[in-house]
Design an enzyme around this catalytic site. Structure first.
Site: not given
Ligand code: TYM
Length: 351
Positions: A136, A217, A220
């Site tokens: 991130k 994966k 969201k």
């Protein structure tokens, strides 16, 4: 007592405190989900399914972790909506507030307090090795400090309730290991302070992959809405996403996660939602192609999500939802306060 070890690093020496923590008669379960967008099949199959199953025979605490959500920028109005959406979804999938405690993290002050105390027991090296932080922050210096400390807040969530088990998907393994390391480190230096919790992972569903790229994966935050099926997706969106899901050119419905990750992921979803074994699925689709299998899967997913969506719509704007969350925060706080008092006492904080 803190001093420098032979290698020059700060080391905390063990104290003589020996008070034991009382073990629970019924296992204590804690887990949380971020209110950071639409929940998807991965969240449901990897985590929430476990939450529901566990609540009959355990002492369960489930949390909307809104303070984790602000580790990246959030619009306040949207965050408020997502908190209530997630709380309603917890109930819609089957969390019963009479059996489980359901609450919002920021409504229990102990999470932030314990997080700071644990931050002082963690090392910058171990936090910079967290894969979530690395991906991130992308190595940028302007990465938010909250993102760096995210796993410590997660450890605080878990340790604040003397948790025995943490049901999660397997993308959380590294965070659970850090939680265990921090608990053990504090226990070794301050005397027994925390229960060292275990992660709980399902065999099937622990890692649902993205439908457009089965090497990633399901997430969201993926910009492609066809990478995931959200729990609130209408039937036509479910159909579109599944029918265009990435598979391979062999066109044989056979499970082989390494060489046929796309169809294997779809078979995994089918198996978990229907309870049919992978072997039985292979048998019933012998001689049929991916198109037939996908059409069946569309029906299975639509039928699984319809009752959840119906219940969500009943609860989302009800007064009951607010009452449940206020009551949940009170019950969670009542458990957290004595644990935090014990921790503060071990660290010598306050009077
Ligand atoms: P979050 O909000 O990303 O995801 C919530 C839960 O869903 C699981 N999950 C998946 N399982 C299978 N396949 C997938 N593709 C998939 N994507 C997500 C996650 O493993 C998780 O169990 N750090 C946590 C939130 C958290 C937490 C905690 C969890 C904060 N404090 C304390 C447990 C205990 C997170 O970001 O989950």
């Amino acid at each position: 007592m803190i001093s420098r070890g032979p290698d020059g690093r700060f080391v905390e020496r063990k104290t003589t405190m020996t008070t034991k923590i009382k073990k629970h008669d019924i296992p204590r379960i804690f887990s949380g989900i971020q209110p950071s967008g639409d929940l998807h099949l991965g969240n449901y199959l990897g985590a929430m399914r476990q939450f529901i199953e566990l609540q009959d025979n355990n002492d369960c605490i489930y949390c909307v972790v809104d303070m984790h959500a602000i580790t990246v920028p959030q619009d306040p109005e949207a965050l408020k909506k997502h908190i209530l959406d997630l709380a309603a979804l917890y109930i819609a999938v089957g969390i019963d507030p009479k059996k489980s405690i359901l609450f919002v993290q920021s409504m229990v002050p102990g999470h932030a307090e314990l997080s700071w105390i644990l931050t002082c027991s963690s090392y910058t090296g171990e936090l910079s090795r967290m894969t979530q932080f690395k991906s991130k922050s992308r190595g940028e210096e302007s990465a938010p400090t909250g993102l760096f400390c995210y796993p410590v807040l997660m450890a605080a969530d878990i340790l604040l309730y003397d948790t025995d088990q943490v049901p999660v998907g397997n993308d959380q393994t590294q965070h659970i290991e850090l939680t265990r390391d921090l608990a053990t480190r504090v226990n070794n230096t301050k005397g027994e302070t925390f229960i060292v919790p275990e992660g709980r992972y399902l065999k099937e569903g622990a890692r649902i992959m993205a439908l457009d790229d089965p090497t990633k994966k399901m997430s969201k935050s993926d910009p492609n809405i066809h990478s995931r099926i959200s729990l609130m997706d209408p039937p036509n969106k479910i159909k579109k996403t599944i029918m265009r899901a990435t598979t391979d050119s062999e066109a044989i419905v056979r499970f082989d996660a390494a060489n046929k990750p796309g169809i294997s992921n779809l078979m995994n979803i089918y198996s978990v939602l229907t309870g049919e074994s992978i072997a039985d699925i292979e048998t019933s689709f012998t001689g049929k192609g991916y198109g037939d299998f996908k059409k069946e899967l569309v029906g299975v997913v639509q039928e699984s999500l319809a009752p959840i969506q119906e219940r969500f719509n009943d609860i989302r704007y009800s007064d009951e939802l607010i009452t449940v969350l206020k009551d949940g925060a009170e019950r969670a706080n009542a458990i957290a306060v004595p644990v935090l008092a014990r921790v503060k006492e071990r660290f010598g904080l306050g009077l």
